[in-house]
Design a protein around this motif. Structure first.
Motif, PDB file in Angstrom:
ATOM      1  N   TYR A 298      10.037  -3.932   8.905  1.00  0.00           N
ATOM      2  CA  TYR A 298      11.215  -3.960   8.038  1.00  0.00           C
ATOM      3  C   TYR A 298      12.244  -5.011   8.450  1.00  0.00           C
ATOM      4  CZ  TYR A 298       9.493   0.642   6.550  1.00  0.00           C
ATOM      5  OH  TYR A 298       8.737   1.679   6.098  1.00  0.00           O
TER       6      TYR A 298
ATOM      7  N   GLY B 281      -1.676   4.731   0.629  1.00  0.00           N
ATOM      8  CA  GLY B 281      -0.230   4.893   0.710  1.00  0.00           C
ATOM      9  C   GLY B 281       0.209   6.081  -0.123  1.00  0.00           C
ATOM     10  N   PHE B 282       1.305   6.683   0.273  1.00  0.00           N
ATOM     11  CA  PHE B 282       1.823   7.770  -0.558  1.00  0.00           C
ATOM     12  C   PHE B 282       3.324   7.817  -0.404  1.00  0.00           C
ATOM     13  CE2 PHE B 282       3.094  11.566   1.933  1.00  0.00           C
ATOM     14  CZ  PHE B 282       2.821  11.095   3.201  1.00  0.00           C
ATOM     15  N   HIS B 283       3.964   8.419  -1.354  1.00  0.00           N
ATOM     16  CA  HIS B 283       5.402   8.601  -1.265  1.00  0.00           C
ATOM     17  C   HIS B 283       5.730  10.028  -1.615  1.00  0.00           C
ATOM     18  CE1 HIS B 283       9.537   7.863  -1.006  1.00  0.00           C
ATOM     19  NE2 HIS B 283       9.305   6.617  -0.656  1.00  0.00           N
TER      20      HIS B 283
ATOM     21  N   CYS C  39       2.487   5.807   5.304  1.00  0.00           N
ATOM     22  CA  CYS C  39       3.734   6.347   4.750  1.00  0.00           C
ATOM     23  C   CYS C  39       4.900   5.446   5.065  1.00  0.00           C
ATOM     24  CB  CYS C  39       3.841   7.776   5.239  1.00  0.00           C
ATOM     25  SG  CYS C  39       5.328   8.246   6.000  1.00  0.00           S
ATOM     26  N   GLY C  40       4.730   4.483   5.961  1.00  0.00           N
ATOM     27  CA  GLY C  40       5.793   3.538   6.272  1.00  0.00           C
ATOM     28  C   GLY C  40       5.266   2.519   7.263  1.00  0.00           C
TER      29      GLY C  40
ATOM     30  N   TYR D  23      10.760   0.228  -4.651  1.00  0.00           N
ATOM     31  CA  TYR D  23      10.654   1.561  -5.247  1.00  0.00           C
ATOM     32  C   TYR D  23      11.975   2.295  -5.263  1.00  0.00           C
ATOM     33  CZ  TYR D  23      10.477   3.387  -0.466  1.00  0.00           C
ATOM     34  OH  TYR D  23      10.761   3.691   0.830  1.00  0.00           O
TER      35      TYR D  23
ATOM     36  N   ASP E  64       6.447  11.794  -4.990  1.00  0.00           N
ATOM     37  CA  ASP E  64       5.422  12.270  -5.915  1.00  0.00           C
ATOM     38  C   ASP E  64       5.014  13.722  -5.655  1.00  0.00           C
ATOM     39  OD1 ASP E  64       5.279   9.709  -7.039  1.00  0.00           O
ATOM     40  OD2 ASP E  64       3.779   9.053  -5.589  1.00  0.00           O
TER      41      ASP E  64
ATOM     42  N   ARG F 207       1.659   3.074  -3.534  1.00  0.00           N
ATOM     43  CA  ARG F 207       0.736   4.214  -3.331  1.00  0.00           C
ATOM     44  C   ARG F 207      -0.690   3.796  -3.691  1.00  0.00           C
ATOM     45  NH1 ARG F 207       5.763   4.747  -5.910  1.00  0.00           N
ATOM     46  NH2 ARG F 207       5.817   6.880  -6.758  1.00  0.00           N
TER      47      ARG F 207
ATOM     48  N   ILE G 279       0.854  -1.204   0.000  1.00  0.00           N
ATOM     49  CA  ILE G 279       0.000   0.000   0.000  1.00  0.00           C
ATOM     50  C   ILE G 279       0.881   1.242   0.000  1.00  0.00           C
ATOM     51  CG2 ILE G 279      -1.617   1.344   1.418  1.00  0.00           C
ATOM     52  CD1 ILE G 279      -3.081  -1.220   2.043  1.00  0.00           C
TER      53      ILE G 279
END
Lengths: 345, 345
Positions: B252, B275-277, B246-247, B73, B280, A270, A266
């Motif tokens: 991890y 989700g976003f990065h 966002c994380g 990514y 962008d 994105r 996710i």
């Protein structure tokens, strides 16, 4: 009018299910013949008395047969009381100005021959009786509206998008020019005009199957399954893809839901995953009904039903949803009173 | 200009990590003193040679030290090559018209004393050198922009919304009038002006803790943790709430991610998880820089850093992120050259 009374066969819940019984038919439901009901509404009442024609078998009903400690979005059934679901009904007697005897309606009703509906505001009129009335337990009712809202409002589809989706929503996607792969819990032969289809219960490696069907990724996933299916879908989503979550049938009959491990996609891809409930969109119903009636007339949307006869078969029909034996919309014909088919010129 | 050459101490990746080594300091990094580098860019080059002042320690760097079969990514590091991350740098020599010697910039650089940057278009100029330059590894850089975008663009906050969030995003939420509970992997004493805060690693029953802090539900959850935290948040979300992802730092360093079991709440509560990065949203950077500089000057946002000295300490500083020993933004001072503080009248 003379007060006529008849007996009323009905399906009642005898006892609550445990979660692991959801997919099994036990003794939790019972078909009884209740005492006679009067066939007119009490004087001064705003209620509507209906004769039930078709009742809808839906996965969420099994969940209502479990006693929930924390309330869910819909109330639990009560042992000793009649099972309820959406159905197609004919009004027999009405104390409400909006309805009169003979009207065909759909909405929440009981699994019985006759039901007194105390909140007739919740009923919808049937404007296209030229279709099989049973369609108003599915493609022309809440289920169709769910597909319609889920696709046009939630997915915000672009022409050429790819999606793995259900019966009606997939056909709406095809109309919009999407590349569509259907995925169902049974061997789907008709494909409803989809580009392809597979049985998610039979794939050894779902993630690999999806990679094969969608080498460039999935833009829209219409989520009705959950669990392992969602875990296989997430790595196969394309950047900025959308997951419209309207149900998770694979999880309803588990003691504890499966863990979904691939949620980090996710973030990296994105993705947007959004849940919705058709209850929030009932104001769109009549616009939807008109549009869907058009698709059906033009044969842009086809629709498969699995109809069993009589209230006695209703408990078993509900179970077929979970054993994967029903193909198409599962419903029960309580009484057949199809309005005369409308002849088009 | 005479060609000056100096030696160049640098941190290189020696070998790939296994996933379960992520939170442990082993022999996978090595600090070496490389051969002398010329302190000017090659003739005709568009590159920029920088002196590194501060470098940023971020969770995602550990993930780049793993060899991924399926590309993520961002590319994996290469054994034998210098570790890279965002940093604050002073331009020593420039072949690019946009930059000249003496300019202060931030962007991707090497964990070393000097770096030749071949794509200077990726650098951002520092417009507010009156702040500690180290702030440009965090609150005034990508991390701050992530909080800014995550809050103002992704969460679409309403005044009075409630959220469990990180350091900067929580303060932005407070500025907007939200009720804010911070949640961190350490005992957070300062609270940054939040309404309350807790250590998610110390709560025996996270779901109950969240119910205590948010009796009316969480409207906005800013997801940086994942796994058990997400599972505890989902039943506590309010109807129509938003999860901005966002994380998922808790995931991890696991061989296999934890399964999240409570996803069905996305349907029943009609949640949106997205989700976003920040990649962008880089076009918003200078607008953000100006706004955030204003908040810092007015002391509406405070900011805590954990600075260690010298490249030799960089490998251990990165590990502190995972052992929960760093409080505030972890970074390494490679060379201190703070521009003279600007005196305001």
């Amino acid at each position: 009018m003379a007060l006529v009374a008849v007996s009323n066969k009905r399906v009642i819940l005898k006892r609550y299910l445990t979660a692991c019984e959801i997919g099994q038919l036990g003794d939790e439901m019972e078909v009884v013949t209740a005492e006679a009901v009067p066939l007119s509404v009490p004087a001064g009442s705003f209620a509507v008395l209906v004769k039930n024609l078709y009742i809808s078998c839906d996965p969420y009903l099994r969940n209502r047969m479990i006693r929930h400690e924390v309330p869910t979005y819909i109330s639990d059934f009560v042992p000793g009381e009649v099972v309820t679901s959406h159905g197609v009904m004919k009004v027999i007697s009405s104390g409400h100005l909006d309805f009169k005897a003979g009207d065909l309606v759909w909405g929440m009703t009981g699994w019985e021959e006759y039901t007194l509906i105390n909140n007739p505001e919740s009923l919808f009129k049937i404007n296209y009786p030229e279709f099989p009335l049973s369609n108003y337990t599915g493609v022309l009712e809440m289920h169709g509206l769910t597909a319609y809202v889920g696709f046009f409002e939630m997915s915000k589809p672009k022409k050429g998008a790819s999606g793995a989706v259900g019966q009606v929503v997939g056909q709406l996607a095809k109309i919009t020019g999407c590349y569509v792969i259907g995925s169902a819990g049974y061997d789907e032969k008709s494909k409803f005009g989809f580009d392809d289809a597979f049985n998610y219960k039979k794939e050894q490696d779902l993630e690999a199957a999806l990679r094969r069907y969608f080498p460039e990724g999935i833009d829209i996933y219409y989520e009705n399954v959950g669990g392992k299916m969602l875990d296989a879908v997430l790595p196969n989503m394309s950047l900025g893809g959308r997951i419209v979550a309207c149900g998770m049938i694979s999880q309803y009959n588990l003691e504890q839901p499966e863990g979904v491990r691939n949620l980090y996609y996710i973030v990296t891809k994105r993705l947007r995953m959004e849940g919705f409930h058709v209850f929030d969109y009932y104001d769109r119903y009549y616009r939807f009904e008109e549009e869907m009636a058009g698709y059906l007339k033009e044969e842009k949307v086809s629709y498969v039903e699995d109809v069993v006869e009589g209230l006695d078969t209703a408990p078993a029909a509900l179970i077929r949803l979970f054993t994967g034996r029903s193909v198409g919309k599962q419903l029960v014909a309580v009484a057949r009173e199809q309005a005369p088919a409308h002849q088009e010129n």
